[in-house]
Write an enzyme that holds these catalytic residues in place. Sequence first.
Site, short mmCIF file in Angstrom:
data_model
loop_
_atom_site.label_atom_id
_atom_site.label_comp_id
_atom_site.label_asym_id
_atom_site.label_seq_id
_atom_site.Cartn_x
_atom_site.Cartn_y
_atom_site.Cartn_z
CB CYS A 180 79.84 -28.15 15.82
SG CYS A 180 79.78 -26.88 17.09
N1 LIG Z 1 79.88 -29.14 19.32
C1 LIG Z 1 81.10 -28.80 19.00
O1 LIG Z 1 81.70 -29.35 18.09
C2 LIG Z 1 81.74 -27.74 19.87
C3 LIG Z 1 82.78 -26.94 19.15
C4 LIG Z 1 83.52 -25.97 20.06
N2 LIG Z 1 84.15 -26.65 21.14
C5 LIG Z 1 82.59 -24.89 20.56
O2 LIG Z 1 82.25 -24.90 21.72
O3 LIG Z 1 82.19 -24.03 19.84
#
Ligand SMILES: NC(=O)CC[C@H](N)C(=O)O
Length: 446
Positions: free
Chosen positions: A328
């Site tokens: 992510c």
């Molecule tokens: N789960 C995460 O790593 C979130 C990544 C990033 N903050 C997003 O909202 O896309």
Amino acid sequence: MNGVVIGGTRSGVGKTVATLAVVRALEAAGHTVQPAKAGPDFIDPSHHTAVVGSARGSDDSGNVDGERPSRTLDVWLEGDEGLRRNYARGEGDICVVEGVMGLYDGDRSSTAMVAEALDLPVVLVVDASAGMESVAATAVGFERYAAHAGRDVDVVGIVAQRAHGGRHERGIREALPDDLAYFGRIPPEPDLEIPDRHLGLHMGDEAPIDLATLDEVATHLRTDRLIDVAREPPAVDSIDSGPAREKRVAVARDAAFRFVYPATMERLRARAEVVTFAPAAGDDVPQADGIYLPGGYPELHAAALADGPALATLRDRAGEGIPILGECGGMMALAESLTTVDGDTHEMAGVLPAAVEMCERYQALDHVELSACESTLTANANDTLRGHEFHYSEAAVDADARFAFDVERGEGIDGEHDGLTEYRTLGTYAHVHAESTAFDRFIDSL
Ligand SMILES: NC(=O)CC[C@H](N)C(=O)O
């Protein structure tokens, strides 16, 4: 380690504040507390971690690991046995497990399922702001429902949320039947509200609850009764996750890369040497046989990341064929660019063929299941992996992008696939749990 589960009558009833107050109350009574959270969430555990022991959250140098990080207990991700193993690795003399949603809600990993898997008693948080005898009636309903539904859930009593002292508290207490204990109350107190996570994604150390307020609240809780009801889960065998290898894994750990389950760090450390680095604070990537970039908030530190040395090094290492796993937020840093909600576009490492853009609303928030279409860093062909996705960004991928996973459940990167791959770099929207085989496979691939 004995434990209790703090369940709620519904989402938003005040479980997190009740849990934090219970943790502080038990610590004030001399106990060493291991916090835990039912469900795959990263945010509530950060609040737990921030109030436990002497830990007071992070600074920007990348210190985001508290003294006793809150453990993630999710039946669907870990299975009953995996969950018990994860619990057993906790430290302390009592574990306080915060539930997720209402006690019985959720068909993959409800609070009730976590309590059943661990055979722990449930303390129910009931909103008392507009009720007295009805608070007791609600608790009786939750307790009796277990038998009605053929569930092995043991509701042992309540914490009255938003209850005044005196007549209000007495009315609630006296209405409870003998088999439901009164564990105290959380006074109505605006300072105790945690800003909504969906808007600001506040982590524990970014929106801390005032500790003095929390400690005052904790004086209204009956820790002696909690200690009396706490029980120990069934014993488990530890599993052999494979031999330790003479390999070194670099893990990004700072305000931008912070969504890491403690079990994952333990699994990596059991099998390899782990070195952490803080890219958003200007660290370069240390020499390593493999690199893990967890999720987090690269969008809040995009300029610092783009200015620092780490992204260029990641590009070079990827080209050399070093295994790099990004989840992510980690995948976002490996992409070509990241556009924030202000419309600013920052160049990222440029390893994975995607342009990532932040959206105003979350794009995915649920359990995911992936099946590997090819052998990749975290899976052999045809393996399935379970994980969790939670993000506000979306990724536009190039037409010739290669994906390693089909999405069986969840959104993935384009609704059907997850796992962008280039060289030996893999980027997924899914965060997988250490009780899956993914991290062992990753270590084996180094
Ligand atoms: N789960 C995460 O790593 C979130 C990544 C990033 N903050 C997003 O909202 O896309």
